[in-house]
Design a protein around this motif. Sequence first.
Motif, PDB file in Angstrom:
ATOM      1  N   VAL A  57      49.742  15.418 -37.870  1.00  0.00           N
ATOM      2  CA  VAL A  57      50.447  14.896 -36.703  1.00  0.00           C
ATOM      3  C   VAL A  57      51.035  16.091 -35.977  1.00  0.00           C
ATOM      4  O   VAL A  57      51.872  16.810 -36.511  1.00  0.00           O
ATOM      5  N   THR A  58      50.572  16.324 -34.751  1.00  0.00           N
ATOM      6  CA  THR A  58      51.027  17.450 -33.948  1.00  0.00           C
ATOM      7  C   THR A  58      52.031  16.948 -32.931  1.00  0.00           C
ATOM      8  O   THR A  58      51.779  15.979 -32.227  1.00  0.00           O
ATOM      9  N   VAL A  59      53.190  17.618 -32.894  1.00  0.00           N
ATOM     10  CA  VAL A  59      54.229  17.287 -31.925  1.00  0.00           C
ATOM     11  C   VAL A  59      54.241  18.415 -30.904  1.00  0.00           C
ATOM     12  O   VAL A  59      54.584  19.549 -31.219  1.00  0.00           O
ATOM     13  N   GLY A  60      53.849  18.094 -29.680  1.00  0.00           N
ATOM     14  CA  GLY A  60      53.745  19.101 -28.638  1.00  0.00           C
ATOM     15  C   GLY A  60      55.084  19.429 -28.008  1.00  0.00           C
ATOM     16  O   GLY A  60      56.081  18.726 -28.212  1.00  0.00           O
ATOM     17  N   PRO A  61      55.130  20.488 -27.212  1.00  0.00           N
ATOM     18  CA  PRO A  61      56.387  20.871 -26.568  1.00  0.00           C
ATOM     19  C   PRO A  61      56.870  19.825 -25.564  1.00  0.00           C
ATOM     20  O   PRO A  61      58.055  19.760 -25.266  1.00  0.00           O
ATOM     21  N   ASN A  68      45.592  14.171 -35.607  1.00  0.00           N
ATOM     22  CA  ASN A  68      44.418  15.030 -35.533  1.00  0.00           C
ATOM     23  C   ASN A  68      44.152  15.322 -34.055  1.00  0.00           C
ATOM     24  O   ASN A  68      44.906  16.053 -33.458  1.00  0.00           O
ATOM     25  N   THR A  69      43.149  14.760 -33.437  1.00  0.00           N
ATOM     26  CA  THR A  69      42.914  15.029 -32.009  1.00  0.00           C
ATOM     27  C   THR A  69      43.167  13.816 -31.134  1.00  0.00           C
ATOM     28  O   THR A  69      43.084  13.906 -29.916  1.00  0.00           O
ATOM     29  N   GLU A  70      43.504  12.691 -31.738  1.00  0.00           N
ATOM     30  CA  GLU A  70      43.731  11.455 -30.984  1.00  0.00           C
ATOM     31  C   GLU A  70      45.169  11.391 -30.489  1.00  0.00           C
ATOM     32  O   GLU A  70      46.091  11.762 -31.212  1.00  0.00           O
ATOM     33  N   PRO A  71      45.397  10.867 -29.287  1.00  0.00           N
ATOM     34  CA  PRO A  71      46.776  10.703 -28.811  1.00  0.00           C
ATOM     35  C   PRO A  71      47.505   9.664 -29.660  1.00  0.00           C
ATOM     36  O   PRO A  71      46.914   8.686 -30.114  1.00  0.00           O
ATOM     37  N   GLY A  72      48.807   9.898 -29.866  1.00  0.00           N
ATOM     38  CA  GLY A  72      49.584   9.003 -30.719  1.00  0.00           C
ATOM     39  C   GLY A  72      50.933   8.655 -30.138  1.00  0.00           C
ATOM     40  O   GLY A  72      51.874   8.411 -30.883  1.00  0.00           O
ATOM     41  N   GLY A  73      51.069   8.636 -28.828  1.00  0.00           N
ATOM     42  CA  GLY A  73      52.340   8.273 -28.216  1.00  0.00           C
ATOM     43  C   GLY A  73      53.253   9.460 -28.036  1.00  0.00           C
ATOM     44  O   GLY A  73      52.824  10.603 -27.928  1.00  0.00           O
ATOM     45  N   THR A  82      52.057   4.850 -35.340  1.00  0.00           N
ATOM     46  CA  THR A  82      52.250   3.943 -36.467  1.00  0.00           C
ATOM     47  C   THR A  82      51.042   3.026 -36.639  1.00  0.00           C
ATOM     48  O   THR A  82      50.564   2.811 -37.760  1.00  0.00           O
ATOM     49  N   ALA A  83      50.546   2.497 -35.530  1.00  0.00           N
ATOM     50  CA  ALA A  83      49.386   1.605 -35.597  1.00  0.00           C
ATOM     51  C   ALA A  83      48.157   2.343 -36.123  1.00  0.00           C
ATOM     52  O   ALA A  83      47.425   1.821 -36.975  1.00  0.00           O
ATOM     53  N   ARG A  84      47.930   3.562 -35.636  1.00  0.00           N
ATOM     54  CA  ARG A  84      46.757   4.328 -36.075  1.00  0.00           C
ATOM     55  C   ARG A  84      46.841   4.695 -37.550  1.00  0.00           C
ATOM     56  O   ARG A  84      45.857   4.609 -38.276  1.00  0.00           O
ATOM     57  N   LEU A  85      48.034   5.095 -37.998  1.00  0.00           N
ATOM     58  CA  LEU A  85      48.195   5.414 -39.421  1.00  0.00           C
ATOM     59  C   LEU A  85      47.954   4.181 -40.282  1.00  0.00           C
ATOM     60  O   LEU A  85      47.345   4.263 -41.352  1.00  0.00           O
TER      61      LEU A  85
END
Length: 155
Positions: A57-61, A68-73, A82-85
Amino acid sequence: MSENKPVINITPLIDILLVLLIIFMVAAPLKPRKFDVSLPSERKNDEARPNPLTLVVTVGPDRTLKINTEPGGTIDDPAPLTARLGEVFRGRLENRLYVDELEGRTDITESEKVERTVFVKAHRSLKYGEIAKVVDVLKGAGATPISFQLDDLER
Protein backbone atom coordinates in the motif's frame (compact mmCIF):
# COMPACT_ATOMS: atom_id res chain seq x y z
CA MET A 1 42.53 4.43 76.83
CA SER A 2 44.06 4.94 73.52
CA GLU A 3 41.96 4.45 70.51
CA ASN A 4 43.31 2.39 67.69
CA LYS A 5 42.46 3.81 64.34
CA PRO A 6 41.71 1.18 61.71
CA VAL A 7 44.17 1.04 58.86
CA ILE A 8 43.27 -0.42 55.51
CA ASN A 9 46.00 -2.53 54.03
CA ILE A 10 45.95 -1.68 50.31
CA THR A 11 48.76 -4.02 49.30
CA PRO A 12 46.39 -6.89 48.28
CA LEU A 13 44.29 -4.40 46.29
CA ILE A 14 47.36 -3.21 44.40
CA ASP A 15 48.36 -6.82 43.72
CA ILE A 16 44.93 -7.55 42.22
CA LEU A 17 45.11 -4.38 40.15
CA LEU A 18 48.52 -5.34 38.75
CA VAL A 19 47.32 -8.87 37.90
CA LEU A 20 44.30 -7.40 36.03
CA LEU A 21 46.58 -4.97 34.21
CA ILE A 22 48.80 -7.83 33.06
CA ILE A 23 45.76 -9.86 31.92
CA PHE A 24 44.46 -6.95 29.85
CA MET A 25 47.91 -6.28 28.38
CA VAL A 26 48.17 -9.92 27.29
CA ALA A 27 44.58 -10.03 25.95
CA ALA A 28 44.76 -6.71 24.04
CA PRO A 29 46.67 -8.07 21.01
CA LEU A 30 44.10 -10.89 20.69
CA LYS A 31 41.17 -8.59 19.90
CA PRO A 32 40.04 -8.61 16.27
CA ARG A 33 41.42 -5.80 14.18
CA LYS A 34 38.95 -5.98 11.32
CA PHE A 35 35.56 -7.51 10.67
CA ASP A 36 34.92 -9.27 7.40
CA VAL A 37 31.45 -8.50 6.10
CA SER A 38 29.77 -10.34 3.28
CA LEU A 39 27.31 -7.96 1.63
CA PRO A 40 24.86 -9.21 -0.97
CA SER A 41 25.60 -8.17 -4.50
CA GLU A 42 23.47 -5.47 -6.08
CA ARG A 43 20.54 -6.91 -7.98
CA LYS A 44 20.00 -6.07 -11.60
CA ASN A 45 16.64 -4.69 -12.67
CA ASP A 46 15.76 -7.81 -14.66
CA GLU A 47 16.11 -9.95 -11.52
CA ALA A 48 13.79 -7.77 -9.43
CA ARG A 49 10.48 -9.52 -9.94
CA PRO A 50 8.13 -8.97 -7.04
CA ASN A 51 6.30 -11.87 -5.50
CA PRO A 52 2.73 -11.89 -6.87
CA LEU A 53 1.39 -12.38 -3.35
CA THR A 54 3.08 -9.23 -2.06
CA LEU A 55 0.67 -6.43 -1.21
CA VAL A 56 2.16 -2.95 -1.02
CA VAL A 57 0.00 0.00 0.00
CA THR A 58 1.66 3.19 -1.22
CA VAL A 59 0.71 6.50 0.38
CA GLY A 60 1.60 9.34 -1.96
CA PRO A 61 2.53 12.89 -1.01
CA ASP A 62 -0.95 13.99 -2.11
CA ARG A 63 -2.47 11.53 0.45
CA THR A 64 -3.66 9.09 -2.21
CA LEU A 65 -3.56 5.36 -1.59
CA LYS A 66 -2.54 2.66 -4.03
CA ILE A 67 -2.57 -1.07 -3.52
CA ASN A 68 0.30 -2.30 -5.69
CA THR A 69 -0.53 -0.31 -8.86
CA GLU A 70 -4.30 -0.01 -8.44
CA PRO A 71 -5.85 3.17 -7.01
CA GLY A 72 -7.19 2.72 -3.49
CA GLY A 73 -8.79 6.01 -2.48
CA THR A 74 -7.30 8.56 -0.12
CA ILE A 75 -6.39 8.70 3.55
CA ASP A 76 -9.71 10.44 4.25
CA ASP A 77 -11.72 7.98 2.10
CA PRO A 78 -10.07 4.53 2.34
CA ALA A 79 -13.23 2.57 1.36
CA PRO A 80 -11.81 1.45 -2.05
CA LEU A 81 -8.69 0.14 -0.32
CA THR A 82 -10.72 -1.77 2.27
CA ALA A 83 -12.97 -3.26 -0.40
CA ARG A 84 -10.02 -4.34 -2.57
CA LEU A 85 -8.19 -5.93 0.36
CA GLY A 86 -11.37 -7.82 1.28
CA GLU A 87 -11.58 -9.17 -2.28
CA VAL A 88 -7.93 -10.19 -2.27
CA PHE A 89 -8.19 -11.98 1.10
CA ARG A 90 -11.41 -13.78 0.10
CA GLY A 91 -9.77 -14.89 -3.16
CA ARG A 92 -6.77 -16.18 -1.27
CA LEU A 93 -9.03 -18.12 1.08
CA GLU A 94 -10.90 -19.68 -1.86
CA ASN A 95 -7.63 -20.56 -3.61
CA ARG A 96 -6.01 -21.71 -0.35
CA LEU A 97 -3.01 -19.41 -0.58
CA TYR A 98 -1.63 -19.92 2.91
CA VAL A 99 1.41 -18.75 4.82
CA ASP A 100 4.05 -21.47 4.31
CA GLU A 101 4.61 -22.00 8.04
CA LEU A 102 0.88 -22.31 8.78
CA GLU A 103 -0.17 -24.52 5.88
CA GLY A 104 0.10 -27.85 7.69
CA ARG A 105 -1.33 -26.75 11.04
CA THR A 106 -4.65 -28.21 12.09
CA ASP A 107 -5.14 -26.21 15.29
CA ILE A 108 -6.13 -22.99 13.51
CA THR A 109 -8.92 -22.15 11.09
CA GLU A 110 -8.56 -21.88 7.34
CA SER A 111 -9.01 -18.09 7.41
CA GLU A 112 -6.17 -17.72 9.92
CA LYS A 113 -3.79 -19.52 7.54
CA VAL A 114 -4.33 -17.06 4.67
CA GLU A 115 -1.40 -14.85 3.63
CA ARG A 116 -2.40 -11.36 4.82
CA THR A 117 0.94 -9.56 4.95
CA VAL A 118 0.76 -5.94 3.79
CA PHE A 119 3.65 -3.51 3.36
CA VAL A 120 3.11 0.22 3.79
CA LYS A 121 5.27 2.56 1.74
CA ALA A 122 4.76 6.23 2.59
CA HIS A 123 6.23 9.50 1.41
CA ARG A 124 8.53 11.30 3.86
CA SER A 125 6.45 14.47 3.92
CA LEU A 126 3.43 12.76 5.50
CA LYS A 127 2.69 13.07 9.20
CA TYR A 128 2.81 10.11 11.54
CA GLY A 129 -0.90 10.41 12.34
CA GLU A 130 -1.84 10.02 8.69
CA ILE A 131 0.17 6.81 8.40
CA ALA A 132 -1.40 5.57 11.64
CA LYS A 133 -4.83 6.04 10.04
CA VAL A 134 -3.74 3.89 7.10
CA VAL A 135 -2.44 1.19 9.47
CA ASP A 136 -5.79 1.23 11.33
CA VAL A 137 -7.65 0.80 8.03
CA LEU A 138 -5.39 -2.12 7.11
CA LYS A 139 -5.97 -3.78 10.49
CA GLY A 140 -9.71 -3.31 10.05
CA ALA A 141 -9.50 -4.99 6.65
CA GLY A 142 -7.81 -8.02 8.25
CA ALA A 143 -4.19 -7.43 7.27
CA THR A 144 -1.64 -9.00 9.57
CA PRO A 145 1.30 -8.47 9.88
CA ILE A 146 1.66 -4.92 8.66
CA SER A 147 5.21 -3.90 7.80
CA PHE A 148 6.81 -0.68 6.64
CA GLN A 149 8.92 -0.51 3.52
CA LEU A 150 11.91 1.80 3.80
CA ASP A 151 12.46 2.83 0.22
CA ASP A 152 13.11 6.37 -0.91
CA LEU A 153 10.11 7.81 -2.67
CA GLU A 154 10.46 10.92 -4.75
CA ARG A 155 11.85 13.26 -2.13
